[in-house]
Write a protein that holds these residues in place. Structure first.
Motif, mmCIF file in Angstrom:
data_model
loop_
_atom_site.group_PDB
_atom_site.id
_atom_site.type_symbol
_atom_site.label_atom_id
_atom_site.label_comp_id
_atom_site.label_asym_id
_atom_site.label_seq_id
_atom_site.Cartn_x
_atom_site.Cartn_y
_atom_site.Cartn_z
ATOM 1 N N SER A 35 0.952 -1.306 -0.164
ATOM 2 C CA SER A 35 0.135 0.412 -0.079
ATOM 3 C C SER A 35 0.637 1.315 0.217
ATOM 4 N N PHE A 36 0.384 1.991 -0.199
ATOM 5 C CA PHE A 36 0.883 3.863 -0.578
ATOM 6 C C PHE A 36 -0.075 5.052 0.381
ATOM 7 N N ASP A 37 -0.300 4.366 1.576
ATOM 8 C CA ASP A 37 -1.092 4.980 2.081
ATOM 9 C C ASP A 37 -1.246 4.483 3.721
ATOM 10 N N PHE A 38 -0.080 4.976 4.116
ATOM 11 C CA PHE A 38 -0.113 4.609 5.549
ATOM 12 C C PHE A 38 1.929 5.541 5.753
ATOM 13 N N ASP A 39 1.908 6.120 7.731
ATOM 14 C CA ASP A 39 2.591 6.690 8.347
ATOM 15 C C ASP A 39 2.613 6.145 9.765
ATOM 16 N N ASP A 40 3.769 5.110 9.728
ATOM 17 C CA ASP A 40 3.893 4.716 10.765
ATOM 18 C C ASP A 40 4.432 4.840 12.004
ATOM 19 N N GLY A 41 5.125 6.717 11.204
ATOM 20 C CA GLY A 41 5.186 7.583 12.204
ATOM 21 C C GLY A 41 6.479 7.795 12.276
ATOM 22 N N SER A 42 7.032 6.410 11.719
ATOM 23 C CA SER A 42 9.189 6.908 12.025
ATOM 24 C C SER A 42 9.671 6.656 10.524
ATOM 25 N N LEU A 43 10.257 6.932 10.315
ATOM 26 C CA LEU A 43 11.622 6.069 8.795
ATOM 27 C C LEU A 43 11.317 4.365 9.499
ATOM 28 N N ARG A 44 12.209 4.110 10.984
ATOM 29 C CA ARG A 44 11.995 2.781 11.144
ATOM 30 C C ARG A 44 10.743 2.243 11.250
ATOM 31 N N ALA A 45 9.867 2.172 11.667
ATOM 32 C CA ALA A 45 8.466 1.952 11.955
ATOM 33 C C ALA A 45 8.110 1.723 10.005
ATOM 34 N N ASN A 46 8.111 2.721 9.055
ATOM 35 C CA ASN A 46 7.563 2.883 8.252
ATOM 36 C C ASN A 46 9.090 1.275 7.158
ATOM 37 N N LEU A 47 10.125 1.550 7.269
ATOM 38 C CA LEU A 47 10.244 0.545 6.214
ATOM 39 C C LEU A 47 10.381 -0.866 7.212
ATOM 40 N N LEU A 48 9.910 -1.295 8.756
ATOM 41 C CA LEU A 48 9.049 -2.224 8.822
ATOM 42 C C LEU A 48 8.094 -3.361 8.316
ATOM 43 N N HIS A 49 6.887 -1.459 8.016
ATOM 44 C CA HIS A 49 5.622 -2.023 6.971
ATOM 45 C C HIS A 49 5.930 -2.675 6.023
ATOM 46 N N GLU A 97 16.628 -19.121 -0.141
ATOM 47 C CA GLU A 97 16.821 -19.509 0.745
ATOM 48 C C GLU A 97 16.061 -20.314 1.328
ATOM 49 N N ASN A 98 14.274 -20.461 0.319
ATOM 50 C CA ASN A 98 13.134 -20.861 0.784
ATOM 51 C C ASN A 98 12.815 -20.558 2.532
ATOM 52 N N HIS A 99 12.625 -19.536 2.852
ATOM 53 C CA HIS A 99 13.191 -19.556 4.688
ATOM 54 C C HIS A 99 12.223 -18.399 4.505
ATOM 55 N N ARG A 100 10.925 -18.556 5.345
ATOM 56 C CA ARG A 100 9.471 -17.953 5.792
ATOM 57 C C ARG A 100 10.081 -16.934 7.259
ATOM 58 N N LEU A 101 10.219 -15.674 6.122
ATOM 59 C CA LEU A 101 11.078 -14.095 7.062
ATOM 60 C C LEU A 101 9.509 -14.744 8.289
ATOM 61 N N THR A 102 10.244 -14.281 10.054
ATOM 62 C CA THR A 102 9.070 -13.983 11.552
ATOM 63 C C THR A 102 9.827 -12.375 11.194
ATOM 64 N N ALA A 103 8.576 -11.906 11.882
ATOM 65 C CA ALA A 103 8.689 -10.582 12.610
ATOM 66 C C ALA A 103 10.303 -10.084 13.139
ATOM 67 N N THR A 104 11.162 -11.483 13.569
ATOM 68 C CA THR A 104 12.166 -11.275 14.300
ATOM 69 C C THR A 104 13.645 -10.936 13.507
ATOM 70 N N ASP A 105 13.300 -12.152 12.142
ATOM 71 C CA ASP A 105 13.635 -11.817 10.791
ATOM 72 C C ASP A 105 13.420 -10.610 10.597
ATOM 73 N N LEU A 106 12.719 -9.832 10.129
ATOM 74 C CA LEU A 106 12.101 -8.412 9.020
ATOM 75 C C LEU A 106 13.181 -7.600 9.986
ATOM 76 N N THR A 107 12.985 -7.588 11.731
ATOM 77 C CA THR A 107 13.514 -6.544 12.735
ATOM 78 C C THR A 107 15.271 -6.124 12.258
ATOM 79 N N ALA A 108 15.244 -8.039 12.403
ATOM 80 C CA ALA A 108 16.704 -7.443 11.644
ATOM 81 C C ALA A 108 17.651 -6.834 10.755
ATOM 82 N N ILE A 109 16.530 -7.300 10.122
ATOM 83 C CA ILE A 109 17.763 -6.667 8.861
ATOM 84 C C ILE A 109 17.573 -5.494 8.468
#
Length: 201
Positions: free
Chosen positions: A79-93, A175-187
């Protein structure tokens, strides 16, 4: 032999729907290497000549069929209709939306993409260029918000802007790996955000 979906020849949108359904089913059940225009034509009750008029290769047809399947399944597209408040939050989104989109793809579709990338086909090069433009559109939305918020002073270079998608795509597809929220946060926290902050000031 595959049974035709309908004893009467289809036309227009009905034909496209039947062709996409047949192609998707063949990809899911027989695998990419076994899918041919002949098999798709039989299953969709049409002719190879009709398919050749619309798609140059089975790969291009299957790519279109996968996207039609996602649309029909109401898969959440970026989507292109969001703002989670910070760059980090928007990157995670953005990372979550992209990862979820890849996870919704048929596993055989991802194997098909790897096969074509290995073969360096013209079709995959064209599609990868289109996908790259889509990725830039996604990340640039989040980065424009950061510019507006004063978190960045300039747009980072293209290589940095594409890093998020390249890492997620590698982990998910290669790698055929289903990324978790923890994985995405680390990236985001360990690689993408530091690179963006370094090149965006």
């Amino acid at each position: 032999m595959t049974t035709p979906l309908n004893p009467q020849r289809r036309r227009g949108d009905d034909l496209e729907t039947a062709v996409f359904a047949a192609a998707y089913q063949l990809l899911a059940t027989e695998g990419y290497q076994a899918v041919t225009f002949s098999k798709i034509a039989v299953a969709a009750n049409t002719s190879r000549s009709v398919l050749y008029r619309h798609w140059d290769t089975p790969f291009e047809l299957l790519f279109a069929a996968m996207h039609a399947q996602l649309a029909n399944a109401d898969v959440q597209l970026p989507s292109f209709d969001f703002d989670d408040g910070s760059l980090r939050a928007n990157l995670l989104h953005t990372a979550t939306e992209f990862s979820d989109l890849l996870a919704s793809m048929l596993p055989e579709f991802n194997r098909m993409m790897i096969t074509e990338m290995t073969a360096h086909s013209k079709a995959i090069q064209k599609l990868l260029a289109t996908m790259q433009l889509g990725n830039l559109e996604m990340i640039d939305y989040a980065l424009q918000l950061a510019l507006q918020h004063g978190e960045l002073t300039r747009m980072p270079p293209e290589t940095t802007r594409l890093a998020l998608f390249q890492i997620i795509r590698y982990r998910s597809v290669i790698e055929n790996h289903r990324l978790t929220a923890t994985d995405l946060t680390a990236i985001v926290d360990d690689v993408v955000l530091p690179a963006i902050l370094k090149t965006g000031h």
